[in-house]
Every structure is written in structure tokens, then in C-alpha cells.
Write an enzyme that holds these catalytic residues in place. Sequence first.
Site, PDB file in Angstrom:
ATOM      1  CG  ASP A  43      -1.578  -3.218  -3.177  1.00 39.22           C
ATOM      2  OD1 ASP A  43      -1.687  -2.073  -2.692  1.00 39.22           O
ATOM      3  OD2 ASP A  43      -0.650  -3.992  -2.909  1.00 39.22           O
TER       4      ASP A  43
ATOM      5  CG  HIS B 198      -5.625  -7.017  -3.746  1.00 39.55           C
ATOM      6  ND1 HIS B 198      -5.334  -7.584  -2.527  1.00 39.55           N
ATOM      7  CD2 HIS B 198      -4.433  -6.903  -4.412  1.00 39.55           C
ATOM      8  CE1 HIS B 198      -4.029  -7.823  -2.457  1.00 39.55           C
ATOM      9  NE2 HIS B 198      -3.461  -7.422  -3.578  1.00 39.55           N
TER      10      HIS B 198
HETATM   11 ZN   LIG Z   1      -0.318  -6.319  -6.192  1.00 37.72          ZN
END
Ligand SMILES: [Zn+2]
Length: 273
Positions: A80, A233
Site C-alpha cells: 500500500d 507498505h
Molecule cells: Zn494506506
Amino acid sequence: MPNMSRPQPICARSAALLLSLVWQMLAWEAPARADDCPRAGTLGTSRVLSVDAEHFPRVGLKSFPQTLPLRDHEVVLTFDDGPWPPTTPKVLKALAQECLHATFFLIGKPASEHPDLVRRIAAEGHTVAHHTWLHRSLMRIAPGETTEEIDHGISAVETVLHGQATTTPTTPFFRFPGFESTPATLDSLQSRGIVVFGADLWASDWKKMTPKQELKLLIDRLTAARKGIILLHDPKAQTAAMLPAFLRYLRENDYHIVHLVPTATPVAADSGH
Ligand SMILES: [Zn+2]
């Protein structure tokens, strides 16, 4: 003066040759290129799973009661908040080195600012999904703004990848920033045929920790869960640093990577007039 050195025993010469070969192998770093794949000795993608909102409107046990039908020791890698130039290329390199495909949930604004990186993610075979325009919490903004936040993000990525500022995503996969959904937005996405992704487990990499600590945390959680959609991430330096060791762990512990793709929209049959 004649060379008086005695011939080396065969085994010593063989050992020297072997050492030289090992040195050459170590010195030669295989380029991590997606188009070299599949490649022996790498983890590789084990299977491709097509996903659509009709069968899987919402997936991920952290937020929803259901998830994808993964078998024991099967994992899906999702990243993400990219693209982010300093770290996303490191993540791409680690994935290419193991011949893997992941899903990237991109934020629209950085996607429009780093179009080459977005195109590179797609060109290397990864699935490009959506994560709003500015990563604002859709729970905390006015209901009237949520659609704009989602659609601006989608159209920014579509513009970069396909040259069309459409709000109909080529890959209808979406993840809420911070998993902060609202019932109205969930219904709206489902009516548009967009799959909402949560996650089954994560590395908590929004918290500051060393790559080694993050690796241990993630391995402990995966050992308990045995499978699942993993959230990481790519803008996090600690995650980019940890990833090669995690992928090596997956390979050495008989895990299998599942690559998600959108179910192809059936093309209407030609009526044959
Ligand atoms: Zn996010």
C-alpha cells in the site's frame, strides 16, 4: 634459476579451482529482471487467482468475515501507499529476484507525480489497484467527498497507465486508507463491481522498528495464520530492507505465492449479422 616448485597435488589444484569458481559465482550478481522468470531456485508465483466483486465483494479477515479461498501455506503479497521513488524500486527488485508478482494499492497523487514508476510496476507484471487520491480517511470526511476521493485516485492511475481519465478502473480492486470504510461507501463500491480489500495479516510496518524486528513479527504472525493476504507498505524503508529476507523465508519454508488478477470482463459475442 629453474623453477624448483613441486607440482601441487591434484586435490589442492581442484580445491583452488573450486574456490575460484565459487568466487566467480559470488562476484556475479544475477540481474533481477522480471522477464528472466520463471528461474530455477526462486520462489516464483505458484498460481493466479482471478477475483471479482460478484464472488468476492469484500475480503480480508481483519475487516470482514470472509477472505480469499487460499490453501494452507498460500500467501498473497499486497503493498500500500506507493509509488514512492526511494523504496518502491527496492521492493520491485526483491520481488523480481524471486520471480514474484504482488498487488500494489497506489495513492493517486504520488502515482500522477511518478508515472514512470507506476508504469514500471505494471510492466513487471504486478497488479495495480487503488487506494484513493490523497489517502484521507473516508470515515472522517464529508460523505459527499468520499466518491470524489476514490474516483480521483482511480482516474489518476488510469490516466498514467492507459491515457484515459476514467473512473471505471481497469483493475477493480480498492483498499480503504486505514481500513476506514463506511457502509454507504462499501455499498457504492459493490454496486460498481469493485472488490474491497482488507488484509488477513500485516507487519504493523507503520510503526517504527528495525527490519529484523519487522521480519520476526511478520514471520510469527504468518506462522500462526499459516496463510493469507499480507499487507505491507512499499514506502517504508524498513519494509523494503526486510523484504528479501522475508521472501527467502517463504521460499525455504514451503510457502506459495498467489497472484491476484481481475476476472476478465466477458466480451459480448458478435451477433453475426
Ligand atoms: Zn494506506
